[in-house]
Design an enzyme around this catalytic site. Structure first.
Site, PDB file in Angstrom:
ATOM      1  CG  MET A 129      -1.947  -1.129   1.201  1.00 61.19           C
ATOM      2  SD  MET A 129      -2.967  -1.189  -0.284  1.00 61.19           S
ATOM      3  CE  MET A 129      -4.083   0.164  -0.012  1.00 61.19           C
TER       4      MET A 129
ATOM      5  CG  ASP B 224       9.679   0.059   5.177  1.00 64.40           C
ATOM      6  OD1 ASP B 224       8.650  -0.171   4.500  1.00 64.40           O
ATOM      7  OD2 ASP B 224      10.079  -0.718   6.079  1.00 64.40           O
TER       8      ASP B 224
ATOM      9  CD  GLU C  82      -5.073  -2.952   9.842  1.00 63.12           C
ATOM     10  OE1 GLU C  82      -4.323  -2.075   9.367  1.00 63.12           O
ATOM     11  OE2 GLU C  82      -6.272  -2.761  10.088  1.00 63.12           O
TER      12      GLU C  82
ATOM     13  CB  SER D 182      -8.139  -2.579   6.402  1.00 61.85           C
ATOM     14  OG  SER D 182      -6.836  -2.741   5.993  1.00 61.85           O
TER      15      SER D 182
ATOM     16  CG  HIS E 110      -9.619   2.205   3.930  1.00 56.93           C
ATOM     17  ND1 HIS E 110     -10.806   1.528   3.798  1.00 56.93           N
ATOM     18  CD2 HIS E 110      -8.643   1.267   3.820  1.00 56.93           C
ATOM     19  CE1 HIS E 110     -10.551   0.240   3.605  1.00 56.93           C
ATOM     20  NE2 HIS E 110      -9.257   0.066   3.619  1.00 56.93           N
TER      21      HIS E 110
ATOM     22  CG  ASN F 267      -3.873  -4.031  -3.046  1.00 60.66           C
ATOM     23  OD1 ASN F 267      -3.166  -3.485  -3.858  1.00 60.66           O
ATOM     24  ND2 ASN F 267      -3.624  -5.240  -2.576  1.00 60.66           N
TER      25      ASN F 267
ATOM     26  CD  GLU G 116     -14.383   3.344   3.464  1.00 63.37           C
ATOM     27  OE1 GLU G 116     -15.447   3.347   4.085  1.00 63.37           O
ATOM     28  OE2 GLU G 116     -13.564   2.406   3.524  1.00 63.37           O
TER      29      GLU G 116
ATOM     30  CG  ASN H 148     -12.969  -3.372   4.391  1.00 67.51           C
ATOM     31  OD1 ASN H 148     -13.177  -3.858   3.279  1.00 67.51           O
ATOM     32  ND2 ASN H 148     -11.780  -2.921   4.768  1.00 67.51           N
TER      33      ASN H 148
HETATM   34  P1  NAD Z   1       2.892  -4.618   3.892  1.00 69.31           P
HETATM   35  O1  NAD Z   1       3.226  -5.684   4.863  1.00 69.31           O
HETATM   36  O2  NAD Z   1       3.027  -4.888   2.445  1.00 69.31           O
HETATM   37  O3  NAD Z   1       3.772  -3.336   4.206  1.00 69.31           O
HETATM   38  C1  NAD Z   1       4.010  -2.849   5.461  1.00 69.31           C
HETATM   39  C2  NAD Z   1       5.342  -2.083   5.412  1.00 69.31           C
HETATM   40  O4  NAD Z   1       5.491  -1.356   6.611  1.00 69.31           O
HETATM   41  C3  NAD Z   1       6.562  -2.994   5.299  1.00 69.31           C
HETATM   42  O5  NAD Z   1       7.385  -2.546   4.229  1.00 69.31           O
HETATM   43  C4  NAD Z   1       7.282  -2.806   6.644  1.00 69.31           C
HETATM   44  O6  NAD Z   1       8.696  -2.891   6.521  1.00 69.31           O
HETATM   45  C5  NAD Z   1       6.847  -1.411   6.995  1.00 69.31           C
HETATM   46  N1  NAD Z   1       6.951  -1.077   8.406  1.00 69.31           N
HETATM   47  C6  NAD Z   1       6.673  -1.836   9.473  1.00 69.31           C
HETATM   48  N2  NAD Z   1       6.904  -1.126  10.603  1.00 69.31           N
HETATM   49  C7  NAD Z   1       7.274   0.120  10.213  1.00 69.31           C
HETATM   50  C8  NAD Z   1       7.657   1.305  10.909  1.00 69.31           C
HETATM   51  N3  NAD Z   1       7.702   1.338  12.231  1.00 69.31           N
HETATM   52  N4  NAD Z   1       7.977   2.406  10.185  1.00 69.31           N
HETATM   53  C9  NAD Z   1       7.967   2.358   8.838  1.00 69.31           C
HETATM   54  N5  NAD Z   1       7.635   1.245   8.148  1.00 69.31           N
HETATM   55  C10 NAD Z   1       7.310   0.152   8.824  1.00 69.31           C
HETATM   56  O7  NAD Z   1       1.414  -4.169   4.241  1.00 69.31           O
HETATM   57  P2  NAD Z   1       0.304  -3.510   3.313  1.00 69.31           P
HETATM   58  O8  NAD Z   1      -0.500  -4.571   2.683  1.00 69.31           O
HETATM   59  O9  NAD Z   1       0.917  -2.482   2.486  1.00 69.31           O
HETATM   60  O10 NAD Z   1      -0.644  -2.826   4.402  1.00 69.31           O
HETATM   61  C11 NAD Z   1      -0.279  -1.643   5.060  1.00 69.31           C
HETATM   62  C12 NAD Z   1      -1.506  -1.063   5.726  1.00 69.31           C
HETATM   63  O11 NAD Z   1      -2.495  -0.791   4.756  1.00 69.31           O
HETATM   64  C13 NAD Z   1      -2.146  -1.964   6.747  1.00 69.31           C
HETATM   65  O12 NAD Z   1      -2.659  -1.193   7.788  1.00 69.31           O
HETATM   66  C14 NAD Z   1      -3.287  -2.597   5.976  1.00 69.31           C
HETATM   67  O13 NAD Z   1      -4.349  -3.025   6.787  1.00 69.31           O
HETATM   68  C15 NAD Z   1      -3.707  -1.430   5.118  1.00 69.31           C
HETATM   69  N6  NAD Z   1      -4.430  -1.799   3.895  1.00 69.31           N
HETATM   70  C16 NAD Z   1      -4.024  -2.847   3.163  1.00 69.31           C
HETATM   71  C17 NAD Z   1      -4.723  -3.188   2.005  1.00 69.31           C
HETATM   72  C18 NAD Z   1      -4.281  -4.338   1.157  1.00 69.31           C
HETATM   73  O14 NAD Z   1      -5.092  -4.827   0.363  1.00 69.31           O
HETATM   74  N7  NAD Z   1      -3.033  -4.769   1.271  1.00 69.31           N
HETATM   75  C19 NAD Z   1      -5.830  -2.410   1.603  1.00 69.31           C
HETATM   76  C20 NAD Z   1      -6.193  -1.313   2.381  1.00 69.31           C
HETATM   77  C21 NAD Z   1      -5.486  -1.003   3.532  1.00 69.31           C
END
Ligand code: NAD
Length: 716
Positions: free
Chosen positions: A324, A343, A402, A429, A450, A453, A462, A500
């Site tokens: 994301m 990151d 998350e 989410s 929000h 993906n 949102e 959701n």
């Molecule tokens: P992901 O696991 O692909 O990415 C998370 C990233 O955060 C990783 O690169 C990790 O190294 C980094 N990270 C962890 N701790 C950190 C910190 N302290 N500082 C900086 N970076 C840090 O996860 P994702 O799928 O991209 O999801 C991220 C968020 O988006 C979550 O809250 C998820 O619920 C939300 N989200 C995901 C989707 C989806 O379909 N994947 C859709 C909507 C919302």
């Protein structure tokens, strides 16, 4: 002679030349509303009686020519009987015909966009001069109707059936070079010279350089195709139009209309067009698509209302460079807002940058972006492992894992590096925005943002208002979403927010069906036929079974009355999760995913998955299509109603748009509430009550029961 109306003026120039100018007072655009059509009728009558008229140019007093018919008037206009609708349509066409038959040449100056009725107006003229920056087209099929002011009659006679079929059946907009090539216009000139060029062309016609009578005559006669040519043109067109149209009837019927009218004269052909126009205008699909268009305008207006004069976003940041975070950074940069991407490790950053590079490379390969621009966009994403430079950031989007504890810690830490008025948002989410704000010093500067993906492809964002979020915070976040080319919809905080929250009851309906013996392949097929881009099992694979399992348990804890089940066995999602079949992300879920010959992921039936799901419900029961639809759609609609009642979402228009843009609700149904309108609240409640034995999930709200009792609808 002259005419000064509220939409049209007619003025005498010199030497018997007149100018008819569309300039709708009090509006930024010209459109064919009832007022304009009335005045058009009056002006044509006057022109018929103007003995000294030798020629006419048609111009616009606005930046565009005419945007089309006034869609806000459609609902009332289409509400009458079929006979009245046809009679009304033919009456309008008699004005266009009378205009076309004026005893002197007419030249249209298309200075800007001319769509639908706007292009039909231009086609009723003898000649058309177009600005190089204008666009023309007949987009009616996109609203589920066909052109109704002679578009399917005049266009094929002007540009040939092959071209006209493409123009009408795709509803596309065409630039000036293409319009000239196809013959829809006679000349293309620089924007500032359109009116002059129209006058020059008219002078040439009057000097006898061009035979306007012969040119006009072609529009009054059948198409110049013999029987065999006609059959070939329309048969091959059906091979293209029908599969492309899918569940949308308008392109198919517009094609039929052109085929039936091909060997008729103008009067006969317009009568055919009117019949198809009425048939489509009275259809449920056109009603849904027209409502969708209007809802889109509502959502746009609401968003702009939120933005007001809030400070613009010049520098953004994302925390977490995962799926994301990478997508959000790309979208921000590609739309012109530089972004810091933070990151905690290099590997994460590399993934985020690679994602952006892949998306940009695809754009360049498709010719949609120049290579130099790709470098600019990449340079606008600045990866970092620390908070240096966060002091100049206007909006931060947190997109780390998350996990409430991690998110709270990251947000609190980030806040200390931000300017006092910077806005901090979370892309969570499922976690409550109000709770995430608990450890912040400035909770008023925090809200949810929000994304869906994949971020670059999904239009919805949102924006979630927590208990303490300030209006300025919402305004800046909405402004940022708009700047990113997204459609923001502001909702109030609750588990799952809006999208959701209503999606998980739908999945619950699916889980119960499977637990009671339904074959998920059939459920998917039925729901895809209903109009969803993918059925629920396939959608779960795309969302990710692990994500769905996690979010599902959050939702079940929040709404145990309808989402916690005492199924004898585990749910289908549970068994998939335990078997580590996480869906598309690891190539196995309800289906298996393999690469096809072109290297694209393709879903295939998987015996291992089938055996697992069979252990849940056995694929032993047969459910009718109707029952499958009811058992999945009722829980979703009921939850939408609860969100409306609780003020989670502000209006039916926003709820329906969020569903279409966020989870691909079938567009031609116009959204969940338009779907209820189409069947009637009473029929919906009766359908829900059939499944009352399945529990609270199927219990319609009191508000919906009241609407049913009073015969009310969500839309006009
Ligand atoms: P992901 O696991 O692909 O990415 C998370 C990233 O955060 C990783 O690169 C990790 O190294 C980094 N990270 C962890 N701790 C950190 C910190 N302290 N500082 C900086 N970076 C840090 O996860 P994702 O799928 O991209 O999801 C991220 C968020 O988006 C979550 O809250 C998820 O619920 C939300 N989200 C995901 C989707 C989806 O379909 N994947 C859709 C909507 C919302």
């Amino acid at each position: 002679m002259s005419y000064q109306g509220k939409a049209i003026t007619l003025s005498a120039l010199e030497n018997g030349i007149y100018e008819l100018c569309f300039d709708l007072q009090g509006e930024s655009v010209n459109k064919f509303n009832a007022l304009t059509l009335n005045e058009f009728g009056d002006v044509v009558e006057q022109l018929q009686a103007t003995a000294d008229a030798k020629g006419l140019i048609v111009t616009s007093g606005k930046g565009l020519f005419i945007a089309g018919a006034d869609i806000t008037e459609f609902a009332v206009m289409f509400a009458g009987s079929e006979d009245d609708l046809k009679a009304g349509n033919l009456k309008i066409n008699s004005i266009f015909n009378a205009f076309e038959d004026l005893p002197f040449p007419t030249v249209c100056a298309i200075n800007g966009i001319a769509l639908g009725g706007g292009l039909e107006m231009a086609l009723a003229c003898d000649y058309r001069v177009m600005s190089a920056s204008a666009k023309v087209g007949l987009p009616e099929v996109k609203l589920g109707i066909n052109p109704g002011f002679g578009g399917t009659v005049r266009l094929p006679r002007v540009i040939g059936a092959d071209n006209a079929i493409e123009w009408v059946c795709t509803g596309s907009e065409y630039r000036a070079d293409r319009a000239l090539k196809d013959g829809a216009v006679d000349a293309v000139v620089a924007h500032e010279s359109v009116r002059e060029a129209a006058l020059d062309l008219l002078a040439d016609v009057l000097a006898g350089d061009f035979d306007y009578v012969a040119k006009r005559q072609e529009k009054l006669e059948p198409l110049k195709l013999n029987d065999i040519e006609r059959m070939m043109v329309f048969t091959s067109a059906k091979g293209v139009v029908i599969p492309q149209a899918g569940k949308f009837p308008a392109p198919k019927l517009a094609l039929k209309s052109m085929e039936r009218s091909a060997n008729l004269d103008r009067a006969g052909a317009l009568d055919v067009e009117a019949d198809f126009f009425v048939q489509l205008a009275k259809s449920e699909i056109s009603s849904a698509l027209i409502q969708l268009f209007l809802n889109n305008q509502v959502v746009d207006k609401v968003a702009k209302g939120f933005v007001g004069d809030s400070k613009s976003v010049e520098q953004a940041a994302v925390l977490g460079a995962g799926i994301m975070g990478g997508g959000i950074a790309y979208q921000s940069a590609v739309k012109g807002t530089p972004v810091l991407m933070k990151d905690i490790n290099e590997a994460g950053i590399k993934l985020g940058l690679d994602e952006a590079k892949n998306l940009l490379a695809k754009r360049v390969n498709r010719g949609r972006m120049k290579a130099e621009k790709m470098a600019d966009v990449l340079n606008a994403i600045r990866p970092t492992l620390n908070y240096e430079d966060f002091g100049g950031v206007d909006v931060v989007v947190e997109a780390v894992v998350e996990n409430e504890k991690v998110k709270k810690a990251v947000l609190a830490e980030c806040e200390t590096h931000l300017a006092e008025d910077a806005v901090l948002t979370s892309n969570t989410s499922t976690i409550s925005i109000t709770r995430l704000a608990e450890d912040l010093k400035r909770p008023e500067n925090f809200c949810g943002m929000h994304f869906f993906n994949p971020v670059h492809a999904m239009p919805l964002v949102e924006v979630i208002r927590g208990e303490k979020s300030s209006e300025e915070t919402i305004a800046r976040t909405v402004a940022f979403a708009l700047k990113m080319g997204k459609t923001p919809i502001v909702v109030n905080d609750c588990p799952g927010f809006f999208v959701n929250r209503v999606l998980f009851p739908y999945f619950a309906g699916f889980n119960i069906l499977v637990a009671q013996g339904a074959d998920f392949h059939k459920v998917d097929k039925v729901m895809e036929n209903f109009g969803w881009p993918m059925g629920p099992a396939y959608l779960l694979d795309v969302v990710g079974i692990d994500t769905a399992d996690h979010a599902g348990s959050v939702m079940a804890n929040a709404f145990p009355d309808r989402l916690k089940f005492d199924l004898d066995q585990q749910s289908a999602v549970d068994v998939m999760y335990q078997a580590k079949r996480f869906g598309q992300k690891n190539d196995k879920g309800f289906y298996a995913y393999e690469l096809d010959r072109r290297g694209r992921s393709k879903k295939v039936v998987c015996e291992e998955a089938n055996a697992l799901v069979k252990s849940v419900g056995g694929f032993t029961a047969e459910f009718s299509d109707e029952e499958i639809i009811a058992r999945t759609m009722v829980p979703m609609v009921n939850e939408v109603m609860r969100c409306m009642d609780e003020g989670i979402v502000a209006s039916a228009a926003e709820a329906d748009m969020a569903l279409i843009m966020g989870i691909g609700f079938p567009m031609f149904r116009g959204g969940a509430l338009k779907y209820v309108d189409a069947m009637g609240a009473k029929a919906f409640v009766e359908m829900a009550d059939k499944y009352a034995h399945l529990g609270a999930l199927y219990q319609p709200t009191d508000s919906l029961r009241n609407m049913a009792a009073n015969g009310e609808t969500f839309y006009q």
